[in-house]
Motif scaffolding. Structure first.
Motif, mmCIF file in Angstrom:
data_model
loop_
_atom_site.group_PDB
_atom_site.id
_atom_site.type_symbol
_atom_site.label_atom_id
_atom_site.label_comp_id
_atom_site.label_asym_id
_atom_site.label_seq_id
_atom_site.Cartn_x
_atom_site.Cartn_y
_atom_site.Cartn_z
ATOM 1 N N PRO A 191 0.807 -1.234 0.000
ATOM 2 C CA PRO A 191 0.000 0.000 0.000
ATOM 3 C C PRO A 191 0.830 1.269 0.000
ATOM 4 O O PRO A 191 0.416 2.287 -0.560
ATOM 5 C CB PRO A 191 -0.835 -0.140 1.278
ATOM 6 C CG PRO A 191 -0.102 -1.113 2.138
ATOM 7 C CD PRO A 191 0.568 -2.056 1.194
ATOM 8 N N ALA A 192 2.014 1.219 0.615
ATOM 9 C CA ALA A 192 2.847 2.419 0.683
ATOM 10 C C ALA A 192 3.286 2.884 -0.702
ATOM 11 O O ALA A 192 3.637 4.056 -0.876
ATOM 12 C CB ALA A 192 4.064 2.151 1.559
ATOM 13 N N ALA A 193 3.249 1.987 -1.666
ATOM 14 C CA ALA A 193 3.630 2.362 -3.029
ATOM 15 C C ALA A 193 2.499 3.055 -3.774
ATOM 16 O O ALA A 193 2.718 3.580 -4.873
ATOM 17 C CB ALA A 193 4.070 1.120 -3.801
ATOM 18 N N HIS A 194 1.311 3.083 -3.184
ATOM 19 C CA HIS A 194 0.149 3.569 -3.915
ATOM 20 C C HIS A 194 -0.620 4.698 -3.222
ATOM 21 O O HIS A 194 -1.362 5.416 -3.891
ATOM 22 C CB HIS A 194 -0.817 2.414 -4.177
ATOM 23 C CG HIS A 194 -0.219 1.283 -4.939
ATOM 24 N ND1 HIS A 194 0.077 1.368 -6.286
ATOM 25 C CD2 HIS A 194 0.176 0.052 -4.549
ATOM 26 C CE1 HIS A 194 0.610 0.229 -6.697
ATOM 27 N NE2 HIS A 194 0.674 -0.591 -5.664
ATOM 28 N N ILE A 195 -0.487 4.815 -1.908
ATOM 29 C CA ILE A 195 -1.242 5.851 -1.204
ATOM 30 C C ILE A 195 -0.315 6.631 -0.281
ATOM 31 O O ILE A 195 0.717 6.111 0.168
ATOM 32 C CB ILE A 195 -2.431 5.269 -0.406
ATOM 33 C CG1 ILE A 195 -1.947 4.364 0.725
ATOM 34 C CG2 ILE A 195 -3.364 4.494 -1.329
ATOM 35 C CD1 ILE A 195 -3.068 3.884 1.614
ATOM 36 N N PRO A 196 -0.650 7.888 0.027
ATOM 37 C CA PRO A 196 0.208 8.710 0.885
ATOM 38 C C PRO A 196 0.360 8.124 2.287
ATOM 39 O O PRO A 196 -0.560 7.496 2.822
ATOM 40 C CB PRO A 196 -0.521 10.055 0.934
ATOM 41 C CG PRO A 196 -1.428 10.056 -0.245
ATOM 42 C CD PRO A 196 -1.821 8.631 -0.472
ATOM 43 N N GLY A 197 1.529 8.366 2.884
ATOM 44 C CA GLY A 197 1.803 7.855 4.223
ATOM 45 C C GLY A 197 0.821 8.343 5.264
ATOM 46 O O GLY A 197 0.511 7.622 6.224
#
Length: 406
Positions: free
Chosen positions: A58-64
């Motif tokens: 998920p970190a590759a697709h949505i903001p932290g």
């Protein structure tokens, strides 16, 4: 003149593929994503298989900043929305914020998020429960997070009708288009693969307890003995046809041409199931005859009585063996509201490439299903229109027609 609603973008998060091309290749090749659960240890449960998504970061697709406030299924929905917008070539920042709506479907909400927070409540006390629990569990959270992230402020909502939800949300999206909304993000992404969610699944008494993942979910088969849950689904970009052309849409997969929904009567009434009527109404809404449909995407529960009713309904409307029938969800499991949304996306890809994806693992069709032309290997076919069927727990029954773009 009634506005035409067309699908211009797809985003898929499925147990057998992330992104439309990986998913489509795996589906045509008959690759199953049903496997032993790894999210938690299922050894102590009678059912141990699910359509589980692996390899998703998920970190590759949505903001932290969104990571602490989102459930796994919402992260999948946000990623799928980004893929769908990219596929459609639509840039929300360049569009009227009040000219974009979000209508998704959801059945379980953020079950995994809620599970973690309840564990904190019971083991450490209320002060350790995340404030984000107030909305991360909610059925409407995908709609909310998508609309906030992309600045979409048109009329939005959520449909809660279990497996039928993806069709119902897309039907509602078409209503928005007909009322003047240029673009609607719709579909559904769902899942509850946590111990808490698993107990909820088991309480229904309908899950397959097979020991072989290739034989666990067998709709229409003499060995059918329940269904397998899964996670994921699809997000669709639906636009008014003229607006899509005006902005230079990358492609048009097809038109949302017909839709209908109904509720099955209570079992003790003696009244017939809603499915045959709903199919006919969807065809009428599309202005089509049964002979115009090139393929039916079946609901395919995997329970003998419900499979029999669906096979009888299809035969009643179309005739014995008169239309190809497929259930590619045999490769991913039943994804609740994400399942029928994924079927719409799959139908769009089938229309694009003129090929019917297979129903895997089914070897011995039972009873009325023997009268179906059940597609068990990918089949090239001339396809102008596809019918998608879905039935949700509680009697929800829906049908949607996708017509190939001219």
């Amino acid at each position: 003149m009634t506005a035409t609603a067309v699908v211009t973008g797809l985003g898929v998060a499925a147990p057998n593929g992330l992104g439309i091309e990986d998913y489509w290749r795996a589906t045509l090749d008959g690759e199953s994503g049903i496997r032993r659960i790894t999210r938690f240890d299922p050894a102590g449960y009678p059912c141990r298989f699910a359509g589980e998504i692996t390899g998703f970061d998920p970190a590759a697709h949505i903001p932290g900043r969104l990571m602490p406030q989102t459930d796994h299924m919402t992260r999948l929905a946000l990623a799928a929305t980004g893929w769908a917008l990219g596929d459609a070539g639509a840039d929300p920042a360049a569009m009227d914020e009040f000219g974009m709506s979000v209508v998704t479907a959801n059945a379980y909400g953020g079950f995994e998020f809620g599970h973690r927070e309840l564990e904190k409540l019971w083991s450490r006390g209320g002060k350790h429960v995340s404030a984000y629990q107030s909305f991360a569990w909610f059925y409407a959270v995908n709609t909310g997070q998508i609309s906030i992230r992309h600045g979409m402020r048109g009329p939005s909502g959520v449909l809660v009708s279990e497996q039928a939800g993806g069709l119902d949300a897309t039907g509602q999206a078409r209503r928005h288009i007909r009322k003047g909304m240029p673009l609607v993000v719709t579909g559904g992404v769902d899942g509850a693969l946590s111990p808490w969610g698993w107990v909820a699944y088991l309480s229904g008494g309908q899950l397959s307890s097979g020991d072989d993942p290739a034989r666990a979910y067998l709709p229409f088969d003499t060995a059918a003995a329940g269904w397998v849950p899964g996670e994921g689904g699809a997000i669709l970009i639906v636009e008014e046809a003229a607006a899509a052309r005006a902005r230079g849409a990358a492609q048009v997969y097809g038109e949302v041409a017909g839709y209908s929904s109904g509720i099955d009567p209570a079992p003790d009434t003696g009244r017939p199931p809603a499915l045959p009527r709903v199919i006919r109404q969807a065809l009428d809404d599309a202005g089509l005859r049964a002979a115009d449909i090139g393929v039916v995407f079946a609901d395919a529960v995997g329970l003998p009585a419900l499979d029999r009713a669906e096979a009888e309904a299809i035969t009643e409307v179309f005739g014995a063996g008169a239309v190809p029938v497929t259930a590619p969800k045999t490769m991913v499991g039943r994804l609740a509201s994400g399942g029928s949304a994924l079927d719409i996306a799959t139908a769009c890809l089938a229309l694009r490439d003129q090929v019917i994806p297979p129903t895997v693992h089914v070897t011995d069709p039972a009873g009325p299903a023997a009268d179906l032309d059940l597609v068990r290997a990918a089949r090239q076919a001339p396809l102008d229109s596809a019918l998608v069927l879905a039935r949700g727990t509680g009697g929800f029954t829906s049908a949607l027609v996708v017509r190939r773009a001219a």
